[in-house]
Enzyme design. Sequence first.
Site, short mmCIF file in Angstrom:
data_model
loop_
_atom_site.label_atom_id
_atom_site.label_comp_id
_atom_site.label_asym_id
_atom_site.label_seq_id
_atom_site.Cartn_x
_atom_site.Cartn_y
_atom_site.Cartn_z
N CYS A 69 107.97 -26.56 43.69
CA CYS A 69 108.99 -27.42 44.30
C CYS A 69 108.79 -28.90 44.01
O CYS A 69 109.75 -29.62 43.71
CB CYS A 69 109.04 -27.20 45.81
SG CYS A 69 107.53 -27.71 46.67
N HIS A 109 106.39 -28.60 51.10
CA HIS A 109 107.65 -28.39 50.38
C HIS A 109 108.32 -29.73 50.13
O HIS A 109 108.39 -30.58 51.01
CB HIS A 109 108.60 -27.47 51.15
CG HIS A 109 109.82 -27.11 50.36
ND1 HIS A 109 109.75 -26.36 49.19
CD2 HIS A 109 111.13 -27.44 50.51
CE1 HIS A 109 110.97 -26.23 48.69
NE2 HIS A 109 111.81 -26.87 49.46
N ASP A 124 118.41 -28.37 46.77
CA ASP A 124 117.08 -27.80 46.50
C ASP A 124 117.14 -26.86 45.30
O ASP A 124 117.90 -25.91 45.29
CB ASP A 124 116.59 -27.03 47.73
CG ASP A 124 115.09 -26.74 47.68
OD1 ASP A 124 114.53 -26.68 46.57
OD2 ASP A 124 114.49 -26.58 48.76
#
Length: 261
Positions: A69, A109, A124
Amino acid sequence: MNDVTTLFRTRIGVPTTERVAFENLDMMLEKTARSIPFENLRVIQNATTNITPGNLVDKILHRHEGGLCYELNTLFYLVLVENGLDANLVRGIVYDHAAQQWSKSGKTHVTIIVTHDGQRYLVDTGFGGNLPLKPVPLRGDIVKSNNGEFRVEKANSEYGNYVLSMKLKHKDDDWKLGYAFDSEKVMKDFSELDEIQKVILEHPASPFNKRRLVTRLTERGNIVLTDTSFTERVDGDVRKIEIDNIMFEELLRDKFGMESH
């Protein structure tokens, strides 16, 4: 520095005639999810580098690797900012469904908040197989995509002020927690990303420092490669095969266009 956008377009197969604008983020997110794998190979090999724009471009756009991520969303963020969008990186904490608790590795994250026409959206492209594939407004509206249904709701807690929930296509009957994040605590410095990478590398509760994982979405589902298996989901049907290391290398090359270091 429009080079990042040019290289990124090439990597995900978007022609130079397409503008990078809020209106076509759905298309960009979908193509990114199908082109760039979510993977942890460098973490497993302990071969990570500092998170800088140059290193991300080299790793993902020149070497055709994927990332986690904090790499995938940061690269996407660089493209958004380069094209004049109002974007910021924020940190979140993922809900661990196996343990029924928030991840013990903490706020590792990294995701993106985009502000457009006075409205804020979660964007995202670094959440593995759980990608919304569309901007999700921070006001509770349900967004539907090829990957399921998603919503972001206000929820003040020690972990942040919003929560992403999801109902994945062919997987979930009910809503489940994705992650909590703090929309107000914007990342100011890339050194924060290095701190996150260090936690991912070293923390005993990190899900990404135990075994190899490579996954990406496909037109009708997703594919997942681990040390011991290859799983392909097509329209809800699951086909899983056991593999050895030789097959791992072959599948990595054939299905993901990657080579092991």
